[in-house]
Design a protein around this motif. Structure first.
Motif, PDB file in Angstrom:
ATOM      1  N   GLY B  25       0.536  -0.956  -0.447  1.00 52.31           N
ATOM      2  CA  GLY B  25       0.258   0.485  -0.178  1.00 52.31           C
ATOM      3  C   GLY B  25       0.735   1.393  -0.246  1.00 52.31           C
ATOM      4  N   LEU B  26       1.669   1.233   0.685  1.00 54.78           N
ATOM      5  CA  LEU B  26       2.645   2.300   1.144  1.00 54.78           C
ATOM      6  C   LEU B  26       3.220   2.506  -0.942  1.00 54.78           C
ATOM      7  N   ALA B  27       3.640   1.106  -1.417  1.00 54.34           N
ATOM      8  CA  ALA B  27       4.367   1.450  -2.867  1.00 54.34           C
ATOM      9  C   ALA B  27       3.256   2.268  -3.408  1.00 54.34           C
ATOM     10  N   LEU B  28       2.339   1.840  -3.340  1.00 55.99           N
ATOM     11  CA  LEU B  28       1.093   2.903  -4.640  1.00 55.99           C
ATOM     12  C   LEU B  28       0.439   4.137  -3.503  1.00 55.99           C
ATOM     13  N   ALA B  33       1.648   9.801  -4.715  1.00 53.90           N
ATOM     14  CA  ALA B  33       2.930  10.852  -4.671  1.00 53.90           C
ATOM     15  C   ALA B  33       3.240  11.029  -5.297  1.00 53.90           C
ATOM     16  N   ARG B  34       4.444  10.844  -6.522  1.00 56.15           N
ATOM     17  CA  ARG B  34       4.746  11.609  -7.731  1.00 56.15           C
ATOM     18  C   ARG B  34       3.900  11.878  -8.576  1.00 56.15           C
ATOM     19  N   ALA B  35       2.808  10.780  -8.974  1.00 56.07           N
ATOM     20  CA  ALA B  35       1.815  11.844 -10.331  1.00 56.07           C
ATOM     21  C   ALA B  35       0.982  13.001  -9.617  1.00 56.07           C
ATOM     22  N   LEU B  36       1.396  12.988  -8.055  1.00 58.06           N
ATOM     23  CA  LEU B  36       0.190  14.820  -7.932  1.00 58.06           C
ATOM     24  C   LEU B  36       1.645  15.701  -8.039  1.00 58.06           C
ATOM     25  N   PHE B  47       8.308  17.564  -2.698  1.00 56.36           N
ATOM     26  CA  PHE B  47       8.290  16.167  -1.821  1.00 56.36           C
ATOM     27  C   PHE B  47       8.752  15.009  -3.338  1.00 56.36           C
ATOM     28  N   LYS B  48       8.181  15.629  -4.211  1.00 56.46           N
ATOM     29  CA  LYS B  48       8.504  14.793  -5.923  1.00 56.46           C
ATOM     30  C   LYS B  48      10.486  13.497  -5.031  1.00 56.46           C
ATOM     31  N   ALA B  49      11.100  14.609  -4.672  1.00 58.42           N
ATOM     32  CA  ALA B  49      12.339  14.235  -4.167  1.00 58.42           C
ATOM     33  C   ALA B  49      11.901  12.976  -2.953  1.00 58.42           C
ATOM     34  N   ILE B  50      11.301  13.354  -2.134  1.00 53.98           N
ATOM     35  CA  ILE B  50      11.101  12.707  -0.663  1.00 53.98           C
ATOM     36  C   ILE B  50       9.972  11.078  -1.402  1.00 53.98           C
ATOM     37  N   ILE B 169      -1.267  12.301   1.521  1.00 54.62           N
ATOM     38  CA  ILE B 169      -0.076  11.346   1.381  1.00 54.62           C
ATOM     39  C   ILE B 169       1.041  11.640   2.058  1.00 54.62           C
ATOM     40  N   ALA B 170       1.024  12.191   3.186  1.00 53.87           N
ATOM     41  CA  ALA B 170       1.814  12.273   4.469  1.00 53.87           C
ATOM     42  C   ALA B 170       1.445  11.808   5.515  1.00 53.87           C
TER      43      ALA B 170
END
Lengths: 244, 196
Positions: B25-28, B33-36, B47-50, B169-170
Motif C-alpha cells: 500500500g505504501l508503494a502505491l 505522490a509522484r504523479a501528484l 515532495f517529488k524527491a521524497i 499522502i503524508a
C-alpha cells in the motif's frame, strides 16, 4: 500451500487450502477448508501430519490460533486427521467433531487437550459464530462412519471423498466440463465407495439441499450447474465393483 | 500456558505477511505522490524527491517482510520436526529404562533420533536469533518511515494549491508506518513469549 477464498459475506468466509506445490512426493493432494464466522473458525479435514506446518502457516494468515475453536474430521483416514497430535498442541481449547464411531481410533493420533465431540449417526447441527453448520450423514462414502458439512447460508457442501478426483496440483479450482472430468472420478468412486444403497441415500439427502458449491477433499470444486450433473452421473455409477 | 514454537513462528509469519501487504500500500502511495508532484510542478520539487525515498522504503520493507516470512515458515516446519523428534526421543528414553532383552537392537535408531533432535534444536536456535536480528532491522525501516512522514508534512505545507492533497499522502505514510510498526511489535511480542 495455496489459500483461496471461495465465499465471503462480511465476516463469514470459506477458505480452501491446498494445491501445495512443496508437499513431499507420494502424498495424495488434499483440499482443506476453513469456515469463519464472527469470532470463531472451524477447520474441515485439517489434513495429514506432513501438511501440518504449511497448513498452520496458511491458516494463521487469516485468523489467530485462539479463534480456531472447532475442528471437523469427516472420518478417520490419515490424510484427514493424522495431524491431530500437533493440532492438540497448537489449539488446546478446540473441539473436534467427528463420527462417534471413530473416537477410540482417532485418539491413536494423539489427543490430550482437544475435546472430542462425537457426531451421532443421524447427524447434527452446530453454531459457529453467527451461522449454523449441518453435519450431513454420508456413511459408507467411503468410511462406515462418515459426515459431510453443509452451510445453508453460504450454500456450500463440503463433500469429503464424494466428488473427489486425483489430479495434478496445478489443476484448475473448478470443474468446467463434466464430460472430461468424469473419467478422472470414475475409478476412484468405484473403488472407494462400497455401497450402492448408501450412495442412493446420500443422493436423496443432498438433492434436498440448495447448493452453490460442492467442495470435495481432493481435486476440483463443483459449481451449481455441475453439482446437478455430478449427482446424475453418480446416481448411474455402479460402485463397490472395482474388484479384480 | 507456554505456546509451541511452531505456532509462534507461524503467527510471526502471518504478522509479517500483513506488514508486507501494508508496504505494498505504501508503494502505491509513493506512486500517487509522484504523479501528484509531477502535476504540481516546481512548488513540490521537495515532495517529488521524497517520493523516491518512499518507493525505496516500501521495496525494502516488502523484501524484508518476505524474507522474515520465509524464515518464520521454515522455523515453524523445523519446530514441528523437532517436536516430532522430541516425542520419538522421549519414547525411546522410556524404552531404554525398561532394559528390554532386545533393547539394544534399537540403539542405532535411537542414536539417529537423538542426533536429529540435537541438529534440529541447534537449527531452531539459529533461526530464532536470525529472526530477532531481522525484526531489529525492521525497526530501522520504521524510523526511516517516520522521518519521511515528517519531511512529507513539511514539504506539503509549502505546496500551495496542492497542500491538502499532499497532506493526505503524508498522513497515509504516517498511518501505514504505524500499522507496520504494530505488526513488527506483535511479531517481537510473540518471539519474546514463553516457548516450548
Amino acid at each position: 500451500m495455496q489459500a483461496t477464498v471461495i465465499y465471503e459475506d462480511g465476516d463469514h468466509r470459506w477458505i480452501m487450502f491446498g494445491r501445495d506445490a512443496n508437499k513431499s512426493g507420494g502424498i495424495i493432494d488434499t483440499n482443506q477448508y476453513m469456515i469463519q464466522s464472527g469470532d470463531q473458525a472451524i477447520l474441515l479435514d485439517p489434513g495429514g501430519i506432513e501438511l501440518f506446518a504449511p497448513m498452520l502457516s496458511a491458516v494463521l494468515k487469516f485468523v489467530p490460533a485462539d479463534k480456531i475453536t472447532h475442528l471437523f474430521a469427516s472420518h478417520q483416514d490419515p490424510d484427514i486427521i493424522s495431524s491431530l497430535g500437533l493440532w492438540d498442541q497448537a489449539l488446546p481449547k478446540a473441539k473436534l467433531y467427528s463420527p462417534w464411531l471413530w473416537e477410540s481410533f482417532i485418539r491413536h493420533f494423539g489427543m490430550e487437550r482437544i475435546q472430542f465431540c462425537p457426531i451421532p449417526d443421524e447427524g447434527q447441527t452446530i453454531s459457529l459464530g453467527r451461522i449454523q453448520l449441518q453435519f450431513v450423514p454420508a456413511h459408507y462414502l467411503h468410511s462406515s462412519g462418515n459426515f459431510h458439512v453443509y452451510d445453508p447460508k453460504a450454500k456450500i457442501l463440503m463433500s469429503g471423498d464424494v466428488g473427489a478426483a486425483l489430479e495434478e496440483p496445478d489443476a484448475p479450482l473448478y470443474v468446467d466440463n463434466m464430460a472430461t472430468h468424469t473419467p478422472k472420478m470414475r475409478k476412484f468412486h468405484q473403488r472407494w465407495m462400497p455401497s450402492n444403497e448408501a450412495k442412493q441415500d446420500w443422493i436423496r439427502r443432498v438433492r434436498q439441499l440448495d447448493i452453490d458449491i460442492m467442495a470435495p477433499q481432493h481435486g476440483r470444486l463443483f459449481q451449481q450447474k455441475q453439482v446437478g450433473e455430478f449427482l446424475n452421473w453418480f446416481e448411474e455409477l455402479p460402485v463397490g465393483i472395482a474388484v479384480r | 500456558m507456554a505456546t509451541p514454537i511452531f505456532v509462534t513462528a507461524a503467527s510471526i509469519a502471518a504478522e509479517l505477511h500483513q506488514a508486507m501487504l501494508e508496504a505494498k500500500g505504501l508503494a502505491l502511495t509513493a506512486k500517487n505522490a509522484r504523479a501528484l508532484a509531477v502535476r504540481a510542478g516546481s512548488k513540490t520539487v521537495g515532495f517529488k524527491a521524497i517520493t523516491h525515498f518512499i518507493d525505496e522504503l516500501a521495496s525494502d520493507i516488502i523484501r524484508q517482510s518476505q524474507y522474515i516470512n520465509g524464515v518464520s515458515e521454515s522455523l515453524s516446519q523445523q519446530a514441528v520436526a523437532l517436536w516430532r523428534a522430541n516425542t520419538a526421543a522421549s519414547k525411546f528414553e522410556w524404552l531404554e529404562r525398561q532394559q528390554l532383552p532386545w533393547g539394544e537392537s534399537l540403539r542405532e535408531s535411537m542414536q539417529t533420533c537423538y542426533e536429529e533432535r540435537e541438529r534440529l534444536s541447534q537449527l531452531l536456535h539459529r533461526g530464532l536469533r536470525e529472526l530477532e536480528a531481522q525484526l531489529e532491522e525492521g525497526d530501522k525501516h520504521i524510523r526511516t518511515a517516520n522521518l519521511i512522514a515528517t519531511s512529507s508534512k513539511v514539504e506539503a505545507a509549502s505546496a500551495g494549491d496542492f497542500r491538502a492533497q499532499l497532506e493526505v499522502i503524508a498522513h497515509n505514510i504516517t498511518i501505514t508506518a504505524s500499522q507496520i510498526r504494530q505488526h513488527l511489535t506483535n511479531a517481537r511480542r510473540l518471539l519474546n513469549q514463553k516457548q516450548v
